[in-house]
Design a protein around this motif. Structure first.
Motif, PDB file in Angstrom:
ATOM      1  N   LEU A 101     -56.245  39.604   2.411  1.00 22.81           N
ATOM      2  CA  LEU A 101     -55.429  39.684   1.197  1.00 22.81           C
ATOM      3  C   LEU A 101     -55.155  41.143   0.817  1.00 22.81           C
ATOM      4  O   LEU A 101     -54.058  41.472   0.340  1.00 22.81           O
ATOM      5  CB  LEU A 101     -56.122  38.963   0.047  1.00 22.81           C
ATOM      6  N   GLY A 102     -56.119  42.014   1.060  1.00 22.30           N
ATOM      7  CA  GLY A 102     -55.920  43.427   0.779  1.00 22.30           C
ATOM      8  C   GLY A 102     -54.853  44.042   1.663  1.00 22.30           C
ATOM      9  O   GLY A 102     -54.031  44.851   1.204  1.00 22.30           O
ATOM     10  N   ILE A 103     -54.832  43.649   2.938  1.00 21.87           N
ATOM     11  CA  ILE A 103     -53.814  44.154   3.867  1.00 21.87           C
ATOM     12  C   ILE A 103     -52.430  43.666   3.456  1.00 21.87           C
ATOM     13  O   ILE A 103     -51.453  44.429   3.467  1.00 21.87           O
ATOM     14  CB  ILE A 103     -54.169  43.724   5.303  1.00 21.87           C
ATOM     15  N   VAL A 104     -52.332  42.402   3.075  1.00 19.23           N
ATOM     16  CA  VAL A 104     -51.055  41.860   2.606  1.00 19.23           C
ATOM     17  C   VAL A 104     -50.582  42.636   1.376  1.00 19.23           C
ATOM     18  O   VAL A 104     -49.401  42.997   1.266  1.00 19.23           O
ATOM     19  CB  VAL A 104     -51.182  40.352   2.285  1.00 19.23           C
ATOM     20  N   ALA A 105     -51.492  42.903   0.457  1.00 20.11           N
ATOM     21  CA  ALA A 105     -51.134  43.642  -0.754  1.00 20.11           C
ATOM     22  C   ALA A 105     -50.612  45.041  -0.419  1.00 20.11           C
ATOM     23  O   ALA A 105     -49.657  45.532  -1.035  1.00 20.11           O
ATOM     24  CB  ALA A 105     -52.345  43.728  -1.690  1.00 20.11           C
ATOM     25  N   ASP A 106     -51.244  45.689   0.562  1.00 20.62           N
ATOM     26  CA  ASP A 106     -50.793  47.020   0.972  1.00 20.62           C
ATOM     27  C   ASP A 106     -49.358  46.976   1.491  1.00 20.62           C
ATOM     28  O   ASP A 106     -48.539  47.848   1.166  1.00 20.62           O
ATOM     29  CB  ASP A 106     -51.720  47.580   2.052  1.00 20.62           C
ATOM     30  N   TYR A 107     -49.055  45.969   2.293  1.00 27.21           N
ATOM     31  CA  TYR A 107     -47.701  45.872   2.838  1.00 27.21           C
ATOM     32  C   TYR A 107     -46.691  45.418   1.787  1.00 27.21           C
ATOM     33  O   TYR A 107     -45.509  45.739   1.884  1.00 27.21           O
ATOM     34  CB  TYR A 107     -47.682  44.963   4.063  1.00 27.21           C
ATOM     35  N   ASN A 108     -47.148  44.687   0.788  1.00 28.48           N
ATOM     36  CA  ASN A 108     -46.249  44.351  -0.326  1.00 28.48           C
ATOM     37  C   ASN A 108     -45.730  45.621  -0.997  1.00 28.48           C
ATOM     38  O   ASN A 108     -44.586  45.664  -1.471  1.00 28.48           O
ATOM     39  CB  ASN A 108     -46.986  43.501  -1.368  1.00 28.48           C
ATOM     40  N   ARG A 109     -46.577  46.662  -1.029  1.00 23.21           N
ATOM     41  CA  ARG A 109     -46.210  47.922  -1.691  1.00 23.21           C
ATOM     42  C   ARG A 109     -45.540  48.922  -0.758  1.00 23.21           C
ATOM     43  O   ARG A 109     -45.075  49.973  -1.210  1.00 23.21           O
ATOM     44  CB  ARG A 109     -47.470  48.556  -2.291  1.00 23.21           C
ATOM     45  N   ASN A 110     -45.492  48.625   0.522  1.00 23.75           N
ATOM     46  CA  ASN A 110     -44.949  49.569   1.509  1.00 23.75           C
ATOM     47  C   ASN A 110     -43.427  49.465   1.561  1.00 23.75           C
ATOM     48  O   ASN A 110     -42.884  48.458   2.014  1.00 23.75           O
ATOM     49  CB  ASN A 110     -45.545  49.255   2.880  1.00 23.75           C
ATOM     50  N   PRO A 111     -42.698  50.507   1.134  1.00 26.39           N
ATOM     51  CA  PRO A 111     -41.239  50.421   1.091  1.00 26.39           C
ATOM     52  C   PRO A 111     -40.574  50.402   2.465  1.00 26.39           C
ATOM     53  O   PRO A 111     -39.396  50.019   2.574  1.00 26.39           O
ATOM     54  CB  PRO A 111     -40.835  51.686   0.315  1.00 26.39           C
ATOM     55  N   ALA A 112     -41.301  50.791   3.507  1.00 28.87           N
ATOM     56  CA  ALA A 112     -40.718  50.781   4.855  1.00 28.87           C
ATOM     57  C   ALA A 112     -40.784  49.402   5.498  1.00 28.87           C
ATOM     58  O   ALA A 112     -40.151  49.171   6.530  1.00 28.87           O
ATOM     59  CB  ALA A 112     -41.436  51.796   5.742  1.00 28.87           C
ATOM     60  N   ILE A 113     -41.544  48.499   4.893  1.00 28.24           N
ATOM     61  CA  ILE A 113     -41.683  47.136   5.413  1.00 28.24           C
ATOM     62  C   ILE A 113     -40.943  46.171   4.496  1.00 28.24           C
ATOM     63  O   ILE A 113     -41.239  46.072   3.307  1.00 28.24           O
ATOM     64  CB  ILE A 113     -43.171  46.741   5.524  1.00 28.24           C
ATOM     65  N   HIS A 114     -39.983  45.453   5.074  1.00 27.66           N
ATOM     66  CA  HIS A 114     -39.172  44.512   4.296  1.00 27.66           C
ATOM     67  C   HIS A 114     -39.552  43.064   4.548  1.00 27.66           C
ATOM     68  O   HIS A 114     -39.193  42.179   3.762  1.00 27.66           O
ATOM     69  CB  HIS A 114     -37.689  44.728   4.623  1.00 27.66           C
ATOM     70  N   ALA A 309     -34.113  43.550   4.037  1.00 27.66           N
ATOM     71  CA  ALA A 309     -33.861  44.996   3.941  1.00 27.66           C
ATOM     72  C   ALA A 309     -32.626  45.285   3.109  1.00 27.66           C
ATOM     73  O   ALA A 309     -32.626  46.201   2.269  1.00 27.66           O
ATOM     74  CB  ALA A 309     -33.697  45.572   5.351  1.00 27.66           C
ATOM     75  N   LYS A 310     -31.587  44.501   3.314  1.00 30.51           N
ATOM     76  CA  LYS A 310     -30.344  44.705   2.557  1.00 30.51           C
ATOM     77  C   LYS A 310     -30.556  44.402   1.076  1.00 30.51           C
ATOM     78  O   LYS A 310     -30.041  45.111   0.206  1.00 30.51           O
ATOM     79  CB  LYS A 310     -29.240  43.836   3.150  1.00 30.51           C
ATOM     80  N   GLN A 311     -31.318  43.343   0.783  1.00 30.17           N
ATOM     81  CA  GLN A 311     -31.594  43.012  -0.617  1.00 30.17           C
ATOM     82  C   GLN A 311     -32.401  44.119  -1.296  1.00 30.17           C
ATOM     83  O   GLN A 311     -32.139  44.476  -2.437  1.00 30.17           O
ATOM     84  CB  GLN A 311     -32.357  41.678  -0.703  1.00 30.17           C
ATOM     85  N   ALA A 312     -33.390  44.648  -0.580  1.00 28.47           N
ATOM     86  CA  ALA A 312     -34.216  45.706  -1.148  1.00 28.47           C
ATOM     87  C   ALA A 312     -33.400  46.959  -1.470  1.00 28.47           C
ATOM     88  O   ALA A 312     -33.696  47.679  -2.429  1.00 28.47           O
ATOM     89  CB  ALA A 312     -35.355  46.057  -0.188  1.00 28.47           C
ATOM     90  N   ALA A 313     -32.381  47.210  -0.657  1.00 24.54           N
ATOM     91  CA  ALA A 313     -31.536  48.397  -0.851  1.00 24.54           C
ATOM     92  C   ALA A 313     -30.325  48.117  -1.730  1.00 24.54           C
ATOM     93  O   ALA A 313     -29.526  49.028  -1.988  1.00 24.54           O
ATOM     94  CB  ALA A 313     -31.083  48.930   0.505  1.00 24.54           C
ATOM     95  N   GLY A 314     -30.160  46.864  -2.134  1.00 27.38           N
ATOM     96  CA  GLY A 314     -29.009  46.516  -2.978  1.00 27.38           C
ATOM     97  C   GLY A 314     -27.703  46.519  -2.210  1.00 27.38           C
ATOM     98  O   GLY A 314     -26.636  46.797  -2.771  1.00 27.38           O
ATOM     99  N   ILE A 315     -27.764  46.192  -0.927  1.00 33.28           N
ATOM    100  CA  ILE A 315     -26.587  46.185  -0.062  1.00 33.28           C
ATOM    101  C   ILE A 315     -26.193  44.740   0.230  1.00 33.28           C
ATOM    102  O   ILE A 315     -27.036  43.925   0.629  1.00 33.28           O
ATOM    103  CB  ILE A 315     -26.861  46.919   1.276  1.00 33.28           C
TER     104      ILE A 315
END
Length: 316
Positions: A101-114, A309-315
């Motif tokens: 769960l900690g690893i998942v949380a880290d990737y939830n916060r990682n902006p390079a991972i969509h 990725a497109k949603q995260a960037a608003g594209i």
């Protein structure tokens, strides 16, 4: 002798229908997936050039299950081939639920991972639902989070589960008319049966069909399958659907992948949930196993990652 149905020989077919058995059209998931992957690769390249955006996917594998290792390797290979940034986290089977769960949380916060994908099944001491629900719904490229499932049920934009999404693409790109069709789904899993039944009902998703779901407690399953214009079989039982259980000219989508033996060289022999040999001469179209629905699942995962990725960037 069998003739194509055209103006010159149409009357012969109508007069001698029993002597003209046309093999079913093969709906190739391999070819369809290839075409979609080319579209994805082109869009990924455009995003890099126009926006400096690289879609990112992480796959998290816990344990050493050979099938899971093979699936994850295939997903990473496909991502790299399409220009998608791919990371893999491989953890021992003894990994605690809290650590995962900690690893998942880290990737939830990682902006390079969509996109975040936790490969199932997980070891028994880990609550799969708890882990899947911990993934940010905006990064849930498997489409398993309750938020995405709920949006799918309501017909709102979301990440669709990859295998049902792939089935929709196969039907649409093969020119299969679904609107108003009688669709029968054999199987009621949360991964395939339930979501594809829901999507086939929806206008927005492109189904707009009348849907029946069959399962292990269905009485006289053949009664239902023989009515199907489109039969989708995802039961996990090798060759359970025979030729006498389908309607003449039906479109058959075989989701099953069952190992039924191996060759002398050790290569696995695979069969679908449909008895291909007894069905192919009666169906109008059919997906093969292998090479049918299977290649579409990973392709739809890549499409969802691109969408994330497109949603995260608003594209758009």
């Amino acid at each position: 002798m069998c003739f194509k149905h055209d103006r010159a020989v149409g009357p012969l077919i109508e007069f001698f229908p029993r002597y003209c058995i046309m093999p079913a059209q093969i709906i190739s998931g391999s070819e369809t997936a290839k075409a979609i992957r080319e579209e994805i690769a082109a869009e990924v390249a455009r995003l890099k050039t126009a926006h400096g955006l690289v879609p990112g996917l992480v796959t998290i594998l816990v344990g050493e299950d050979p099938a899971s290792q093979s699936y994850v390797a295939a997903k990473n290979k496909t991502a790299h081939a399409l220009g998608i940034h791919s990371e893999q986290v491989t953890l021992p089977a003894a990994t605690s639920e809290a650590e995962l769960l900690g690893i998942v949380a880290d990737y939830n916060r990682n902006p390079a991972i969509h996109g975040i994908l936790v490969q199932l099944p997980l070891p028994r001491h880990i609550d799969e639902a708890k882990v899947l629900f911990a993934i940010d719904p905006d990064k849930d490229v498997d489409g398993f989070h309750p938020v995405n499932v709920g949006k799918m049920m309501l017909g709102e934009r979301c990440f669709l589960p990859c295998t049902p999404h792939g089935i929709l693409e196969l039907l649409q790109r093969s020119g299969t008319e679904t609107s108003g069709a009688e669709v029968v789904v054999v199987g009621r899993s949360n991964i395939v049966g339930k979501p594809i039944a829901n999507l086939m009902l929806q206008k927005r998703a492109g189904g707009n069909a009348t849907v029946t779901i069959c399962h292990t407690r269905t009485r006289d399953m053949a009664f239902h399958t023989r009515r199907a214009d489109i039969l989708i079989v995802a039961a996990g039982v090798a060759k359970m659907i025979k030729g006498d259980q389908i309607k003449e000219g039906a479109v058959i989508i075989d989701v099953g992948v069952n190992r039924i033996g191996q060759t002398e060289s050790g290569k696995a022999l695979l069969a679908g949930d449909v008895d291909f040999d007894s069905v192919v001469g009666k169906a109008g179209a059919i997906t093969p196993v292998p090479g049918g629905v299977g290649p579409m699942t990973i392709t739809m995962l890549m499409k969802n990652t691109l969408q994330a990725a497109k949603q995260a960037a608003g594209i758009e």
